[in-house]
Write a protein that holds these residues in place. Structure first.
Motif, short mmCIF file in Angstrom:
data_model
loop_
_atom_site.label_atom_id
_atom_site.label_comp_id
_atom_site.label_asym_id
_atom_site.label_seq_id
_atom_site.Cartn_x
_atom_site.Cartn_y
_atom_site.Cartn_z
N LYS A 184 0.70 -1.23 -0.11
CA LYS A 184 -0.07 0.01 0.23
C LYS A 184 0.92 1.18 -0.07
N ARG A 185 0.25 2.26 -0.51
CA ARG A 185 1.19 3.53 -0.63
C ARG A 185 1.60 4.13 0.77
N PHE A 186 0.84 4.03 1.80
CA PHE A 186 1.46 4.49 3.10
C PHE A 186 2.69 3.78 3.44
N LEU A 190 6.14 5.83 4.25
CA LEU A 190 7.02 5.55 5.58
C LEU A 190 8.30 5.35 5.15
N LEU A 191 8.84 4.46 4.11
CA LEU A 191 10.13 4.29 3.59
C LEU A 191 10.68 5.53 3.18
N GLU A 192 10.10 6.42 2.60
CA GLU A 192 10.47 7.63 1.70
C GLU A 192 10.95 8.34 2.87
N ARG A 193 10.06 8.42 3.97
CA ARG A 193 10.51 9.42 5.18
C ARG A 193 11.69 9.01 5.87
N ALA A 194 11.78 7.69 5.75
CA ALA A 194 13.06 7.00 6.63
C ALA A 194 14.29 7.39 5.64
N ALA A 209 10.55 -5.33 -3.72
CA ALA A 209 11.07 -6.17 -2.77
C ALA A 209 11.07 -5.29 -1.42
N ALA A 210 11.38 -3.91 -1.28
CA ALA A 210 11.35 -3.10 -0.14
C ALA A 210 10.10 -3.19 0.30
N LEU A 211 8.98 -3.14 -0.50
CA LEU A 211 7.41 -3.12 0.07
C LEU A 211 7.05 -4.37 0.43
N ASP A 212 7.44 -5.24 -0.09
CA ASP A 212 7.22 -6.69 0.47
C ASP A 212 7.81 -6.63 1.99
#
Length: 248
Positions: A184-186, A190-194, A209-212
């Protein structure tokens, strides 16, 4: 073939859909949707031992899918998209997954309108209202889905709150809770903010892979909070994580 592979990877339930609910996705007719899902459901129900669910907001499609062998109807609109859905579920005698959407006139509208994301208690109240539309037998069989990524949009805090309160939500409405955080986009937000994602040889993009991997984190959060069903794309990855998380 994909359904067989998912079961081999550890899936306990298969969810088959013929219409995308992503923002901007084109709607399809009931006839087209049935042409997409009924042959698949027919074979999966015949060839596999796990239950098959149909992901649809249309009562006509739900009836055809159940006739083909589906044992669950997963309606992201919770009956709002088709007023005939409640009566169909009462008559079909199958498990109904009641999704949460704000009271809007279409799936497109929920993506288009800017509104503050609801608190988990508001989601529980909305789901309770949708459950009251069903007959007693259908309510007793129902599951609920808080609609990650729909009403909360891409807001990470609102979606994480729904995951953290999955058990509270289930107790409030008296039903098992299904969560579907997968890709999901959220999670991307979260990953972009990190910051940049570490990858072999340097820094890599936020890819599938990162989203999974982020999905696994969301699922473990929800499972620990009391969610009963986890809906994901990468079954093998989550199955391995849950095996360790639950001690086998």
């Amino acid at each position: 073939a994909h359904g067989h592979a998912l079961v081999a990877a550890g899936a306990d339930l298969l969810d088959v859909g013929g219409e995308s609910t992503r923002p901007g996705a084109a709607r399809v007719s009931a006839d087209e949707e049935m042409a997409r899902v009924v042959p698949v459901i027919t074979r999966l129900a015949r060839e596999l031992v796990v239950p098959v669910s149909v992901d649809t907001v249309k009562a006509e499609v739900a009836r055809a899918a159940v006739e083909a062998g589906a044992l669950l109807v997963n309606d992201v609109s919770g009956g709002l998209a088709d007023p005939a859905m409640g009566a169909a579920i009462d008559a079909l005698g199958v498990t109904y997954v009641v999704g949460f959407l704000p009271v809007v006139t279409s799936l497109a509208q929920v993506h288009a309108e800017a509104r503050p994301p609801p608190r988990w208690t508001e989601v529980a109240d909305g789901l309770a209202a949708r459950l009251r539309v069903l007959g007693p037998a259908a309510r007793a069989r129902a599951w609920v889905d808080p609609g990650l990524g729909f009403a909360p949009g891409a807001d990470p805090a609102a979606n994480l709150a729904l995951l953290r309160h999955a058990g509270d939500l289930g107790r409030a409405v008296g039903c098992p809770v299904v969560v579907g955080p997968s890709r999901k986009r959220f999670l991307r937000v979260l990953l972009e903010r990190a910051g940049p994602i570490a990858a072999p040889g340097g820094r890599g993009p936020i890819d599938e892979a990162a989203l999974d991997a982020a999905t696994v984190g969301a699922c473990l959060l929800a499972s620990g909070a009391g969610a009963a069903v986890l809906r994901v794309h990468n079954v093998a990855l989550l199955h391995a994580a849950l095996t360790v998380y639950t001690g086998g």
